[in-house]
Design a protein around this motif. Structure first.
Motif, short mmCIF file in Angstrom:
data_model
loop_
_atom_site.label_atom_id
_atom_site.label_comp_id
_atom_site.label_asym_id
_atom_site.label_seq_id
_atom_site.Cartn_x
_atom_site.Cartn_y
_atom_site.Cartn_z
N ASN A 54 0.82 -1.21 0.00
CA ASN A 54 0.00 0.00 0.00
C ASN A 54 0.86 1.26 0.00
O ASN A 54 0.44 2.30 -0.52
N ASN A 58 0.32 4.20 -2.59
CA ASN A 58 0.15 5.59 -2.17
C ASN A 58 1.17 6.50 -2.82
O ASN A 58 0.86 7.65 -3.18
N SER A 64 -5.22 3.23 -0.72
CA SER A 64 -4.88 1.97 -0.07
C SER A 64 -5.96 0.92 -0.36
O SER A 64 -7.13 1.24 -0.56
#
Length: 211
Positions: A54, A58, A64
């Motif tokens: 994640n 990002n 996410s």
């Protein structure tokens, strides 16, 4: 299985043309000698909202993803880990198969002006067929027998999103005490494995004769 097979063919072909092949073999073989519990726990933390995967998403400006908590993404996430963990053995077999192909075939193709795609399609794949058959069968068996990785990462959840055949047999036998259902499921799984394996053998033999 398809993901692991495609990835292993691609990586094996690339490694066969690189220098320091011993280093690359060590890197791709590491997941095999690492315990399933360690692999599962590492990837479980990587899939967390604050984990590495994640974090990369990002950094790319994407949101996410609750990989192991969302029923729509839990099974694909585990499949990716299973493919990554099993691709090393497939690459080892395919690399050995590539090494067994005589170099004279490639030299003759180069003299005829054949491009890389034609060489791969007309020489590499046909002569790699026995190794591909072995990898297909073993990867299929590994996929159907997935148990430990799912226990570590999801325990079959969320809900029944990652409840595969081997896990269901375990639940029926050891959680519910229904040994009859577990035995029947094991027989059905055996029949499926046998049927698919025979189909793969027939397909590769038929394509070999047609070639």
């Amino acid at each position: 299985m398809a993901l692991a097979l495609a990835g292993s063919v691609l990586v094996a072909t690339c490694i066969d043309k690189l220098r320091f092949q011993g280093l690359w073999r060590t890197l791709y073989f590491l997941p095999i000698v690492t315990t399933v519990v360690a692999v599962g726990n590492v990837w479980k933390y990587m899939y967390e909202p604050g984990g590495l995967v994640n974090g990369v998403l990002n950094a790319l400006g994407l949101g996410s993803v609750a990989f192991l908590q969302d029923p729509d993404t839990a099974l694909p996430a585990v499949v990716v880990v299973q493919a990554w963990a099993s691709v090393g053995s497939a690459i080892l077999v395919l690399t050995a198969g590539l090494k067994s192909i005589p170099g004279s075939y490639y030299e003759a193709a180069a003299l005829d002006g054949a491009g890389p795609g034609t060489v791969f399609r007309r020489i590499t794949l046909p002569l790699l067929r026995p190794s591909l058959l072995f990898v297909c069968v073993t990867q299929f068996l590994t996929g159907l027998q997935s148990f430990a990785l799912i226990i570590v990462m999801t325990k079959g959840g969320p809900g029944d999103a990652t409840n595969v055949a081997a896990l269901e047999m375990y639940r029926q036998a050891f959680s519910h005490g229904d040994w009859g259902t577990a035995s029947a499921a094991a027989f059905v799984l055996f029949a499926v494995v046998l049927a698919v394996t025979l189909a793969q053998l027939w397909f590769f033999r038929r394509t070999g004769e047609d070639a």
